[in-house]
Every structure is written in structure tokens, then in C-alpha cells.
Design a protein around this motif. Structure first.
Motif, mmCIF file in Angstrom:
data_model
loop_
_atom_site.group_PDB
_atom_site.id
_atom_site.type_symbol
_atom_site.label_atom_id
_atom_site.label_comp_id
_atom_site.label_asym_id
_atom_site.label_seq_id
_atom_site.Cartn_x
_atom_site.Cartn_y
_atom_site.Cartn_z
ATOM 1 N N UNK A 180 0.840 -1.194 0.000
ATOM 2 C CA UNK A 180 0.000 0.000 0.000
ATOM 3 C C UNK A 180 0.881 1.252 0.000
ATOM 4 N N UNK A 181 1.939 1.240 0.801
ATOM 5 C CA UNK A 181 2.846 2.394 0.851
ATOM 6 C C UNK A 181 3.470 2.648 -0.510
ATOM 7 N N UNK A 182 3.848 1.594 -1.220
ATOM 8 C CA UNK A 182 4.421 1.753 -2.554
ATOM 9 C C UNK A 182 3.393 2.311 -3.536
ATOM 10 N N UNK A 183 2.157 1.825 -3.434
ATOM 11 C CA UNK A 183 1.105 2.305 -4.325
ATOM 12 C C UNK A 183 0.782 3.771 -4.058
ATOM 13 N N UNK A 184 0.900 4.193 -2.814
ATOM 14 C CA UNK A 184 0.612 5.588 -2.477
ATOM 15 C C UNK A 184 1.618 6.543 -3.112
ATOM 16 N N UNK A 185 2.844 6.084 -3.301
ATOM 17 C CA UNK A 185 3.837 6.916 -3.989
ATOM 18 C C UNK A 185 3.360 7.223 -5.402
ATOM 19 N N UNK A 186 2.853 6.205 -6.100
ATOM 20 C CA UNK A 186 2.346 6.398 -7.454
ATOM 21 C C UNK A 186 1.107 7.283 -7.456
#
Length: 213
Positions: free
Chosen positions: A45-51
Motif C-alpha cells: 500500500x505504501x508503494x502504491x501511495x507513492x504512485x
């Protein structure tokens, strides 16, 4: 059913809870004999939030943020189904295939090794995580190709119908062989996506899938 808990027995001297158990992890989904841990979901989720942070529309960004945990969990569940099916068919991806994919992506973006590493980090990934994600993508592509590529065909009539529809929207559209082959490729990808969606739906119905968000 009670949530699955992974716990570490600390012994009476080091215990931090009356019963001597310390919660170290929580299961957020079960896919047959496999589990998805909360730590994995939180990281993804944290990685997706960057995008998502790159979206220009604040309203769309907020809407996507609200549904991101559950959507990400659904994606992970699909990945588990793909991995389980691939394992049953002895489909594998080795390091050399991942290395080749990394090289192709790096060169396509005209980056050297240092620039590529910075781009990966800017996306919220470690290099190990990025390679793991490439492994998942390559495994899915290899499995889906094996399952459906030979059976999905696009007829000349379908290409001509697609061309007519595009021509009606854009009268200036040419009728070169390249344009027709592009349309055939678009139709093929669409058909593969539809076949994949049907297969995933059936795989999910046939599996024991339990979400615990």
C-alpha cells in the motif's frame, strides 16, 4: 473463525503480555494454504501511495486512497492464485529473466545503473522489492500466455470491424498494413485480458479465499 496470529514465545522472563505471547504479525488474507501478512499489505500500500501522489486531481487521488488497501489486497490474492497455478504447472522465472527485464526497462528509459537505482527508490521500492515485482509480472505473463495465447485468435473480419469503428471516429485514419496490425494487437490484448479475468474469477471461486481486513 479467529484471526490467524503469528506470535513469538518470549518465555516468562522476557514476556511483555500476561500470557507470555507477543504479537508480531497478523494475517489479512488466506488463499488456500497460503497467507497474506499485514506487513506485506502495508508495504505494498505504501508503494502504491507513492504512485498515487503523482495524480494531478486531488479528488481522484483522495478517492483512490480510500479504496487502496482493499484493492491492493485483492491484487495480492490474485498474485497468490497465479503463483499457485504456476507452481502446479512447474512454471518458473529465473534470475536471468529478471536481469534481462531490468536491462530492457533501464535501457528503454535511457538510464545508467545509478539513475535506474534512483528511479526505483523514488518509486518507493528497494531493488529487491522491484525485482520481486518483476518476478510476479513475468510469472503472470508466462502463465497466461501458456493458458490462452494459443486459443485466442483475432479474425480479419474482427480487425476490419474495429478499423471501421475507428474510421468513423477519425476519418483521417489511414488503412496501412501497420495500422491494421496495430488494431489486431489491440484486439488480441483485449481478448487476453478478458480471458484472464474469467480465469481469475473461476480460480477464486474454486479456491478457499478469506479476506480479514
Amino acid at each position: 473463525m479467529h484471526p490467524w496470529i503469528l506470535a513469538l514465545w518470549l518465555g516468562s522472563a522476557a514476556a511483555t503480555a500476561p500470557d507470555g505471547w507477543l504479537l508480531v504479525e497478523r494475517v489479512v488474507a488466506v488463499v488456500d494454504d497460503d497467507v497474506v501478512l499485514a506487513s506485506e499489505l502495508e508495504r505494498r500500500v505504501a508503494q502504491a501511495r507513492v504512485a498515487l501522489g503523482q495524480l494531478a486531481d486531488p479528488g481522484e487521488r483522495e478517492r483512490r486512497q480510500a479504496t487502496l488497501p482493499r484493492e491492493t489486497l485483492q491484487t495480492i490474492v490474485e498474485e497468490r492464485l497465479v503463483a499457485q497455478t504456476a507452481a502446479s504447472l512447474a512454471i518458473t522465472i529465473d534470475d536471468s529473466q529478471i536481469d534481462a527485464a531490468v536491462t530492457q526497462i533501464r535501457d528503454f528509459n535511457k538510464l545508467d545503473d545509478a539513475g535506474f537505482a534512483r528511479a526505483v527508490a523514488d518509486g518507493g521500492w528497494t531493488m529487491a522489492e522491484y525485482r520481486q515485482d518483476l518476478h510476479r509480472q513475468l510469472l503472470r505473463f508466462k502463465l497466461i500466455s501458456l493458458l490462452f495465447a494459443a486459443s485466442v485468435t483475432i479474425s480479419d473480419a474482427a480487425v476490419q470491424a474495429a478499423y471501421a469503428a475507428e474510421k468513423a471516429k477519425n476519418p483521417a485514419l489511414g488503412e496501412s498494413a501497420g495500422e491494421l496490425e496495430h488494431l489486431r494487437a489491440v484486439l488480441f490484448e483485449r481478448a487476453m485480458s478478458e480471458a484472464t479475468a474469467r480465469w481469475l474469477g473461476e480460480a477464486r471461486r474454486n479456491a478457499h479465499v478469506e479476506l480479514r481486513l
